[in-house]
Design an enzyme around this catalytic site. Structure first.
Site, PDB file in Angstrom:
ATOM      1  N   ILE A   1       0.829  -1.202   0.000  1.00  0.00           N
ATOM      2  CA  ILE A   1       0.000   0.000   0.000  1.00  0.00           C
ATOM      3  C   ILE A   1       0.865   1.255   0.000  1.00  0.00           C
ATOM      4  O   ILE A   1       1.708   1.448   0.879  1.00  0.00           O
ATOM      5  CB  ILE A   1      -0.919   0.039   1.244  1.00  0.00           C
TER       6      ILE A   1
ATOM      7  N   ASN B   1      -2.433   4.106  -3.721  1.00  0.00           N
ATOM      8  CA  ASN B   1      -3.310   5.021  -2.995  1.00  0.00           C
ATOM      9  C   ASN B   1      -2.750   6.443  -2.905  1.00  0.00           C
ATOM     10  O   ASN B   1      -3.507   7.417  -2.927  1.00  0.00           O
ATOM     11  CB  ASN B   1      -3.555   4.473  -1.580  1.00  0.00           C
TER      12      ASN B   1
ATOM     13  N   TYR C   1      -4.765  17.619 -11.321  1.00  0.00           N
ATOM     14  CA  TYR C   1      -5.348  16.506 -10.580  1.00  0.00           C
ATOM     15  C   TYR C   1      -6.334  15.729 -11.461  1.00  0.00           C
ATOM     16  O   TYR C   1      -6.284  14.491 -11.518  1.00  0.00           O
ATOM     17  CB  TYR C   1      -6.053  17.031  -9.332  1.00  0.00           C
TER      18      TYR C   1
ATOM     19  N   LYS D   1      -5.812  11.716 -12.683  1.00  0.00           N
ATOM     20  CA  LYS D   1      -6.783  10.678 -12.328  1.00  0.00           C
ATOM     21  C   LYS D   1      -7.448  10.088 -13.574  1.00  0.00           C
ATOM     22  O   LYS D   1      -7.739   8.891 -13.623  1.00  0.00           O
ATOM     23  CB  LYS D   1      -7.826  11.244 -11.366  1.00  0.00           C
TER      24      LYS D   1
ATOM     25  N   THR E   1     -10.283  13.868   4.964  1.00  0.00           N
ATOM     26  CA  THR E   1      -8.847  13.628   5.089  1.00  0.00           C
ATOM     27  C   THR E   1      -8.092  14.953   5.023  1.00  0.00           C
ATOM     28  O   THR E   1      -8.671  16.015   4.833  1.00  0.00           O
ATOM     29  CB  THR E   1      -8.348  12.726   3.942  1.00  0.00           C
TER      30      THR E   1
END
Length: 241
Positions: free
Chosen positions: A6, A77, A144, A148, A181
């Site tokens: 991860i 991630n 961004y 993605k 987050t």
């Protein structure tokens, strides 16, 4: 023994996933930029922006895996929302860094993962943590959104390629929803000039519409450890699972 690798495992979804998977008896190796200690998890310090070191990083992780491993899962991630700002106003160095962390690193790590496990006959999976920003355009998130979208399309290509392999790797790019987050904190600290949707994201927080990292990690874990993974499409949203 199930092995999970991860990135971005020191905070947010990565941290929660590592913790939850470890508590269930899985072998978990986490990568983070800062030295981290968490019971039951092996942490490797690494900066994903240093892409020239990533193949060696994957070799190190495989060298730590138990000999009785029956499955390997790579979870890409780690990501950054910076730089936030309209194209034409942001620094080229920040663009380069974002491309390295959000796009180059997952591609390089996936390439090394597939290559080094080519003869492994057990279960092999790659989970790319994507975003709705890869499927919709947002002002102020040019870099961004692009990274993605790139991860989503990369996932489609690998899925096509793996159909022809004797021991294929299953792969999915999954959007985790809007989560409370540090990335969300950073978004809320931006300006309306840089990010016109700022007020909407402030409202998400004030109105309690953000999922917790723990809740999201639990949903992702359930998805990864059931046959829902194999039955799903390669581009998914956790809210649809």
């Amino acid at each position: 023994m199930n092995v999970y690798l991860i990135t971005g495992a020191s905070k947010g979804i990565g941290h929660e996933l590592a913790k939850q998977l470890s508590l269930e008896g899985n072998f978990v190796i986490g990568v983070a930029r800062t030295e981290t200690a968490m019971e039951g998890i092996i942490f490797i310090e690494g900066d994903l922006a240093e892409t020239e070191k990533l193949e060696e990083l994957m070799e190190v992780m495989f060298s730590m895996a138990p000999a009785n491993a029956t499955s390997f899962t790579l979870i890409n991630n780690a990501a950054t929302v910076d730089p936030i700002g309209r194209i034409g106003t942001i620094k080229s160095t920040e663009i380069t860094h974002a491309l390295a962390v959000n796009l180059n690193a997952p591609i390089i790590l996936s390439n090394a993962f597939i290559s080094q496990l080519s003869d492994f006959k057990g279960t092999k999976r790659i989970i790319n943590i994507s975003s709705g920003a890869g499927r919709h355009a947002y002002e102020g998130w040019g870099t961004y959104c692009a990274t993605k979208a790139g991860i989503d399309h990369f996932t489609r290509v690998v899925a096509l390629e793996q159909i022809h392999e004797d021991y294929p790797v299953e792969i999915v790019s999954i959007a985790p929803g809007i989560i409370d987050t540090t990335m969300q904190e950073k978004i809320r600290k931006s300006s309306v000039q840089d990010f016109p949707l700022l007020d909407r994201f402030i409202d998400y927080k004030s109105q309690g519409q953000l999922s917790s990292a723990g809740e999201t990690a639990s949903k992702l874990k359930a998805f990864m450890t059931t046959n829902a993974f194999s039955k799903g499409e390669e581009i998914m949203d956790i809210r649809d699972v």
